[in-house]
Design an enzyme around this catalytic site. Structure first.
Site, PDB file in Angstrom:
ATOM      1  CG  ASN A 213      -0.362  -0.116   2.515  1.00  0.00           C
ATOM      2  OD1 ASN A 213       0.785   0.261   2.686  1.00  0.00           O
ATOM      3  ND2 ASN A 213      -1.100  -0.625   3.485  1.00  0.00           N
TER       4      ASN A 213
ATOM      5  CG  ASP B  96      15.196   8.606   7.718  1.00  0.00           C
ATOM      6  OD1 ASP B  96      15.872   8.078   8.620  1.00  0.00           O
ATOM      7  OD2 ASP B  96      14.314   8.001   7.099  1.00  0.00           O
TER       8      ASP B  96
ATOM      9  NE  ARG C 156       0.038   3.089  12.449  1.00  0.00           N
ATOM     10  CZ  ARG C 156      -0.434   2.732  11.246  1.00  0.00           C
ATOM     11  NH1 ARG C 156      -0.897   3.645  10.407  1.00  0.00           N
ATOM     12  NH2 ARG C 156      -0.465   1.469  10.883  1.00  0.00           N
TER      13      ARG C 156
ATOM     14  CG  ASP D  98      -5.345   9.058   6.338  1.00  0.00           C
ATOM     15  OD1 ASP D  98      -6.582   9.097   6.173  1.00  0.00           O
ATOM     16  OD2 ASP D  98      -4.670   8.029   6.131  1.00  0.00           O
TER      17      ASP D  98
ATOM     18  CD  GLN E 285      -7.469   7.169  22.138  1.00  0.00           C
ATOM     19  OE1 GLN E 285      -8.194   6.211  21.861  1.00  0.00           O
ATOM     20  NE2 GLN E 285      -6.407   7.067  22.911  1.00  0.00           N
TER      21      GLN E 285
ATOM     22  CG  HIS F 259      -6.035   4.998   9.216  1.00  0.00           C
ATOM     23  ND1 HIS F 259      -5.487   4.648  10.432  1.00  0.00           N
ATOM     24  CD2 HIS F 259      -5.137   4.567   8.296  1.00  0.00           C
ATOM     25  CE1 HIS F 259      -4.339   4.028  10.248  1.00  0.00           C
ATOM     26  NE2 HIS F 259      -4.100   3.970   8.942  1.00  0.00           N
ATOM     27  CG  LEU F 260     -10.113   7.469   3.876  1.00  0.00           C
ATOM     28  CD1 LEU F 260     -10.868   8.402   2.929  1.00  0.00           C
ATOM     29  CD2 LEU F 260     -10.837   6.116   3.949  1.00  0.00           C
TER      30      LEU F 260
END
Ligand SMILES: NC(=O)C1=CN([C@@H]2O[C@H](COP(=O)(O)OP(=O)(O)OC[C@H]3O[C@@H](n4cnc5c(N)ncnc54)[C@H](O)[C@@H]3O)[C@@H](O)[C@H]2O)C=CC1
Ligand SMILES: O=C(O)CCC(=O)C(=O)O
Length: 524
Positions: A95, A168, A229, A253, A257, A276-277
């Site tokens: 994904n 990063d 997240r 997204d 909670q 959350h798509l």
């Protein structure tokens, strides 16, 4: 016959590989609908709706494998599965593109105020002046976390004429150059970016990464995107920055909670949201379903699986022989990764003594998994470590030596990073445990367990007392302390084992002691 329970909405086409086998019986029903038959299933295939709890696993007494059609395994109790010897597999990259495209769609919608304009027109208004946006061309995009999704977002941003600045800590210069982005410190990305998008896993280090202190370092008028997240951007901390206009808009997204309920952020006109798509496309769902279905098939045919995130497929016999070294390897990798918290290119493992005659491949993979774990989003273990290392451009190799230096066995790991090489050596003493006997050029002896503190200093009288005073003043109890040095008056080190982890304030206070050069927290 193997029985597979498919308990979530998983792409029908993706299940095709399983349907080709005459030995597999697929049942597509919710867990609650097959309560009486739970003990008969060999495999469970889920997306995110089914919660694979310890209680459910207890009822599925015949279960051998759980497949997650997606990346995140937040809905699966991995420890409970591991304890029962149940293999958990996922689809780590099926994904990626969908999540990257969703991020990009959110970013474009945010700066052009598309959701707000849509609501306005649907309310029969025609207010063109209220929705003046910004172009992406020429803007600086700050990407925090440059793994699979972050790098795909960057490719798309470059096609839109944006400059990409990346933070990063584990990204090598070669990979950044290959993808046409530049590496910066976190502070530089915060200060320079017009838009910041986060793509890290949610870990101890990244929880609240964009909190009050770091949000204050961003440019006035910055836009923020979180499709990774919930919690990487601190939701509470964000509110005052939206109220005073410092942050121009936010696209989310994911939430701390889910669902977020009546969250105060939802009241802001310039906060745009989706439920959350990121992975919700026909293509991503087909990819992830096909990937896990093929892996399940391999598993039942007795072939190795490549995307297991917990147990390796090891025979009991081999496992019993290598068990101790397997744990020592993991600790060596874990400590080395934290000590060398910079990009690395190569790991070299040398075995000497009795361990050299065992199945060292598994030990090396365990070490590799320990090394990679602090750097990646998903669980890394012996089964998937090689694949993850390859993706990150990290090579590794094994050597064997007759030189035991008096130990019955030893494993030595050398890590080659940009401008720095680090070596750590450990041994396993039966009925006593693991010991680290060499650390960054200094002979020492400590157990790789718990909250460790590494202090490198010049060898001067009184150093132990000064360190003890600082820790005492912060109410931190020292369980053990080991010291070592290269030569009298030269480079020396202490490794302390503490009853609780130290915070940044303690690290800072220790660094301020004269003759202390480096202080690092190491969790083992
Ligand atoms: N919204 C959605 O539906 C989806 C969300 N995700 C989430 O997206 C995130 C990224 O996934 P992937 O790219 O597949 O993961 P990945 O493991 O390929 O990349 C994560 C990157 O973060 C970097 N990183 C780790 N700690 C860091 C730190 N402290 N600061 C900066 N960078 C750090 C790592 O070096 C790595 O390059 C994960 O949180 C994943 O759960 C993934 C798929 C769909
Ligand atoms: O299955 C989904 O829709 C969630 C995707 C996700 O967040 C992941 O794969 O980590």
């Amino acid at each position: 016959m193997f029985r597979v329970l498919v308990s979530d909405a998983i792409s029908e086409e993706g299940l095709a590989p399983l349907r080709t086998s005459a030995h597999i019986d697929i049942v597509q029903q919710k867990v609650s609908e097959v309560e009486e038959q739970l003990h008969t299933f060999d495999a469970l295939l889920v997306r995110s709706a089914t919660k694979v709890t310890e209680e459910l696993l207890e009822k599925m007494t015949n279960l051998k494998i759980v497949g997650r059609a997606g990346v995140g395994v937040d809905n699966i109790d991995i420890d409970a599965a591991t304890k029962r010897g149940i293999v958990v597999i996922n689809a780590p990259n099926g994904n990626t593109i969908s999540a990257a495209e969703h991020t990009f769609a959110m970013m474009a919608a945010l700066v052009r105020r598309i959701p707000q304009a849509h609501i306005s027109v649907k309310s029969r208004e025609w207010n063109r002046s209220a929705f003046v946006g910004n172009e992406l061309l020429g803007k600086k995009l700050g990407v925090i976390g440059f793994g699979r999704i972050g790098s795909e977002v960057a490719k798309r941003a470059r096609a839109f004429g944006m400059t990409v600045h990346v933070y990063d800590p584990f990204l090598t210069k070669e990979r950044a150059e290959k993808l046409g982005v530049s590496i910066h410190s976190l502070d530089d990305v915060l200060a320079s970016a017009d838009i910041i998008t986060v793509h890290t896993p949610l870990t101890k280090e990244t929880r609240g990464l964009l909190g009050t202190e770091n949000l204050a370092k961003t440019k006035k008028g910055v836009y923020l995107v979180n499709c990774a997240r919930g919690g990487i951007i601190d939701e509470q901390a964000l509110i005052p920055f939206l109220e005073n206009g410092h942050v121009a808009g936010v696209a989310l997204d994911v939430f701390e909670q889910e669902p977020p309920g009546d969250h105060p952020l939802l009241a802001f006109d310039n906060v745009i949201v989706t439920p959350h798509l990121g992975a919700s496309t026909v293509e991503a769902q087909l990819n992830v379903a096909t990937q896990v279905a093929e892996e399940l098939l391999h598993f039942f045919e007795g072939q190795p699986v490549t995307s297991s995130i917990n147990l390796p497929a090891l025979s009991k016999d081999v496992y019993e022989k290598i068990q101790s070294f397997y744990h020592l390897g993991r600790k060596l990798g874990l400590i080395a990764s934290q000590f060398m918290n910079i990009p690395v290119q190569e790991l070299s493992v040398t075995y000497a003594g009795t361990v050299a005659d065992l199945e060292t491949t598994y030990i090396t993979r365990s070490l590799l998994a320990g090394f990679l774990q602090p750097r990646v989003a998903s669980t890394v273990n012996e089964v998937n470590a090689a694949m993850v290392a390859k993706e990150r451009g990290i090579t590794y190799g094994e050597k064997f030596s007759d030189e035991t230096h008096g130990y019955a066995n030893s494993i030595s790991l050398t890590v080659h990073g940009e401008n720095k090489t680090f070596t750590i050596k450990g041994t396993h003493v039966p009925n006593y445990g693991d010991r680290i006997v060499h650390f960054d050029g200094v002979a020492i002896d400590f157990a790789p367990e718990g909250h460790l503190l590494y202090i490198q200093h010049q060898d001067r009288p009184g150093m132990i007392g000064k360190v003890g005073n600082v820790l005492g003043a912060h109410d931190i109890n020292i369980a053990t302390m080991q010291v070592g040095r290269q030569e009298a008056g030269g480079k020396a080190m202490m490794i302390l084992s503490l009853d609780k982890p130290v915070d940044d304030a303690v690290l800072k206070a220790l660094t301020q002691i004269a003759d202390i050069e480096t202080v690092k927290r190491l969790e083992a």
